[in-house]
Design a protein around this motif. Structure first.
Motif, PDB file in Angstrom:
ATOM      1  N   ALA A 106       0.825  -1.206   0.000  1.00  0.00           N
ATOM      2  CA  ALA A 106       0.000   0.000   0.000  1.00  0.00           C
ATOM      3  C   ALA A 106       0.863   1.262   0.000  1.00  0.00           C
ATOM      4  O   ALA A 106       0.374   2.356  -0.302  1.00  0.00           O
ATOM      5  N   PHE A 107       2.121   1.128   0.351  1.00  0.00           N
ATOM      6  CA  PHE A 107       3.058   2.253   0.362  1.00  0.00           C
ATOM      7  C   PHE A 107       3.733   2.380  -0.991  1.00  0.00           C
ATOM      8  O   PHE A 107       4.082   1.386  -1.632  1.00  0.00           O
ATOM      9  N   GLY A 108       3.914   3.618  -1.450  1.00  0.00           N
ATOM     10  CA  GLY A 108       4.596   3.862  -2.710  1.00  0.00           C
ATOM     11  C   GLY A 108       5.589   5.001  -2.588  1.00  0.00           C
ATOM     12  O   GLY A 108       5.389   5.939  -1.802  1.00  0.00           O
ATOM     13  N   LEU A 109       6.669   4.919  -3.368  1.00  0.00           N
ATOM     14  CA  LEU A 109       7.690   5.955  -3.391  1.00  0.00           C
ATOM     15  C   LEU A 109       8.020   6.257  -4.842  1.00  0.00           C
ATOM     16  O   LEU A 109       8.286   5.340  -5.628  1.00  0.00           O
ATOM     17  N   ALA A 156      -6.526   0.889   1.998  1.00  0.00           N
ATOM     18  CA  ALA A 156      -7.510   0.121   1.223  1.00  0.00           C
ATOM     19  C   ALA A 156      -8.241   1.090   0.295  1.00  0.00           C
ATOM     20  O   ALA A 156      -7.608   1.883  -0.395  1.00  0.00           O
ATOM     21  N   THR A 157      -9.583   1.023   0.263  1.00  0.00           N
ATOM     22  CA  THR A 157     -10.359   1.957  -0.557  1.00  0.00           C
ATOM     23  C   THR A 157     -10.929   3.104   0.271  1.00  0.00           C
ATOM     24  O   THR A 157     -11.725   3.896  -0.246  1.00  0.00           O
ATOM     25  N   LEU A 158     -10.527   3.214   1.525  1.00  0.00           N
ATOM     26  CA  LEU A 158     -11.126   4.197   2.422  1.00  0.00           C
ATOM     27  C   LEU A 158     -10.462   5.566   2.343  1.00  0.00           C
ATOM     28  O   LEU A 158     -11.136   6.594   2.441  1.00  0.00           O
ATOM     29  N   ALA A 159      -9.146   5.618   2.188  1.00  0.00           N
ATOM     30  CA  ALA A 159      -8.446   6.899   2.213  1.00  0.00           C
ATOM     31  C   ALA A 159      -7.088   6.762   1.552  1.00  0.00           C
ATOM     32  O   ALA A 159      -6.524   5.661   1.451  1.00  0.00           O
ATOM     33  N   THR A 160      -6.550   7.893   1.094  1.00  0.00           N
ATOM     34  CA  THR A 160      -5.204   7.952   0.541  1.00  0.00           C
ATOM     35  C   THR A 160      -4.515   9.213   1.050  1.00  0.00           C
ATOM     36  O   THR A 160      -5.169  10.210   1.368  1.00  0.00           O
ATOM     37  N   ARG A 186      -1.533  15.892  -0.296  1.00  0.00           N
ATOM     38  CA  ARG A 186      -2.939  15.684  -0.652  1.00  0.00           C
ATOM     39  C   ARG A 186      -3.470  14.450   0.068  1.00  0.00           C
ATOM     40  O   ARG A 186      -2.751  13.445   0.229  1.00  0.00           O
ATOM     41  N   GLY A 187      -4.724  14.536   0.501  1.00  0.00           N
ATOM     42  CA  GLY A 187      -5.378  13.406   1.130  1.00  0.00           C
ATOM     43  C   GLY A 187      -6.805  13.287   0.642  1.00  0.00           C
ATOM     44  O   GLY A 187      -7.453  14.283   0.297  1.00  0.00           O
ATOM     45  N   THR A 188      -7.311  12.063   0.576  1.00  0.00           N
ATOM     46  CA  THR A 188      -8.701  11.817   0.198  1.00  0.00           C
ATOM     47  C   THR A 188      -9.305  10.817   1.169  1.00  0.00           C
ATOM     48  O   THR A 188      -8.599   9.996   1.765  1.00  0.00           O
ATOM     49  N   VAL A 189     -10.621  10.888   1.298  1.00  0.00           N
ATOM     50  CA  VAL A 189     -11.345   9.950   2.148  1.00  0.00           C
ATOM     51  C   VAL A 189     -12.671   9.620   1.469  1.00  0.00           C
ATOM     52  O   VAL A 189     -13.275  10.482   0.823  1.00  0.00           O
ATOM     53  N   ILE A 197     -14.012  12.830  -0.754  1.00  0.00           N
ATOM     54  CA  ILE A 197     -13.671  14.183  -0.317  1.00  0.00           C
ATOM     55  C   ILE A 197     -12.149  14.300  -0.303  1.00  0.00           C
ATOM     56  O   ILE A 197     -11.456  13.421   0.214  1.00  0.00           O
ATOM     57  N   GLY A 198     -11.638  15.366  -0.891  1.00  0.00           N
ATOM     58  CA  GLY A 198     -10.190  15.542  -0.966  1.00  0.00           C
ATOM     59  C   GLY A 198      -9.748  16.913  -0.510  1.00  0.00           C
ATOM     60  O   GLY A 198     -10.521  17.878  -0.532  1.00  0.00           O
TER      61      GLY A 198
END
Length: 274
Positions: A106-109, A156-160, A186-189, A197-198
């Motif tokens: 789930a982690f990316g660089l 998962a699909t809940l937030a980034t 940036r964050g989304t939920v 919502i972002g």
């Protein structure tokens, strides 16, 4: 009251995405290595303006190569051939994307030149934007591509969440001419399946802070999207630069969209990005 004139402008845009084509180099084929994926994007425009007549232009023409190497590393290179649709300028070639991405889970660089994680509409490929161009406020205020490094994580699909630090010198400037840096986050939920919502923030040290919030609702073929974006300049008096847009759409052929999404799920290859 000041006099004014109304000009009629009609713009017809034809876009063609060359998506997810496989090409394997002779060396890769001989060694059994991973294939190189070739993609592209072409946007031709014909505009009629009252008094000026018809004007044709190639708004965007892009060619992309991407692939992967062992240990969860992928790469992407994208070049652009364009006139910029400005005056009588000649077409030129420039680099838009050039980066390596490591995503073991789930982690990316990601490191290189790529889109800074700011605003929903800018991060969406023009192949998936419903209008001919992005909103004016997005083009005017949002930071664009830059050279730097970014870390992101998906719950998962809940937030980034994504945070990156960049040169702040804009695209294709390979050196940071001063000690200033551009920090972008940036964050989304997704509180429910049909709503996202972002929020975005970008701080250019010693210069300005940009901020934005966005909302996307997508339910049974109907969609409502909107963003509010602003910029506060540290050395300027008065109100912030700010703007917003809202867009409502409905898929008149939902079966076609469902078929397209099903086709995407069958393939893990990336779409062209603009």
């Amino acid at each position: 009251m000041l006099p004014f004139r109304v000009h009629a402008v009609i713009s017809l845009v034809a876009a063609l995405a060359i998506d997810q084509l496989h090409a394997q180099t002779p060396a890769a084929a001989a060694s059994g290595g991973p294939p190189v994926r070739i993609g592209g994007y072409l946007q031709a425009r014909e505009t009629y303006r009252d008094g000026a007549g018809l004007t044709g232009s190639i708004n965007r023409a892009r060619l992309t190569a991407s692939g992967g190497v062992p240990r969860d590393v992928t790469w992407r290179i994208q070049g652009e051939f364009r006139t910029g649709s400005v005056g009588n300028g000649k077409a030129s070639v420039s680099l838009t994307d050039a980066y390596l991405r490591w995503k073991p889970s789930a982690f990316g660089l990601q490191i290189g030149q790529f889109k800074t994680p700011f605003t929903r509409e800018y991060l969406v490929s023009l192949a998936d934007v419903e209008t001919a161009d992005r909103a004016t406020v997005v083009d005017s205020i949002a930071p664009k591509r830059d050279i730097g490094i970014m870390a992101d994580y998906a719950f998962a699909t809940l937030a980034t969440v994504a945070v990156g630090v960049f040169n702040g010198e804009n695209v294709n400037v390979t050196a940071n001419g001063d000690s200033s840096l551009l920090w972008v986050g940036r964050g989304t939920v997704r509180p429910v399946a049909y709503a996202t919502i972002g929020g975005s923030v970008a701080s250019f040290t010693g210069d300005s802070t940009r901020y934005g919030v966005d909302l996307t609702l997508d339910y049974m073929g109907a969609a409502l999207k909107g963003e509010y974006i602003g910029q506060h300049r540290k050395d300027a008096a008065g109100a912030d630069d700010r703007g917003w847009y809202a867009q409502a759409t409905y898929r008149v052929l939902p079966w076609r969209s469902a078929k397209r999404r099903s086709s995407r799920r069958r393939s893990s290859r990336p779409r062209p990005c603009a």
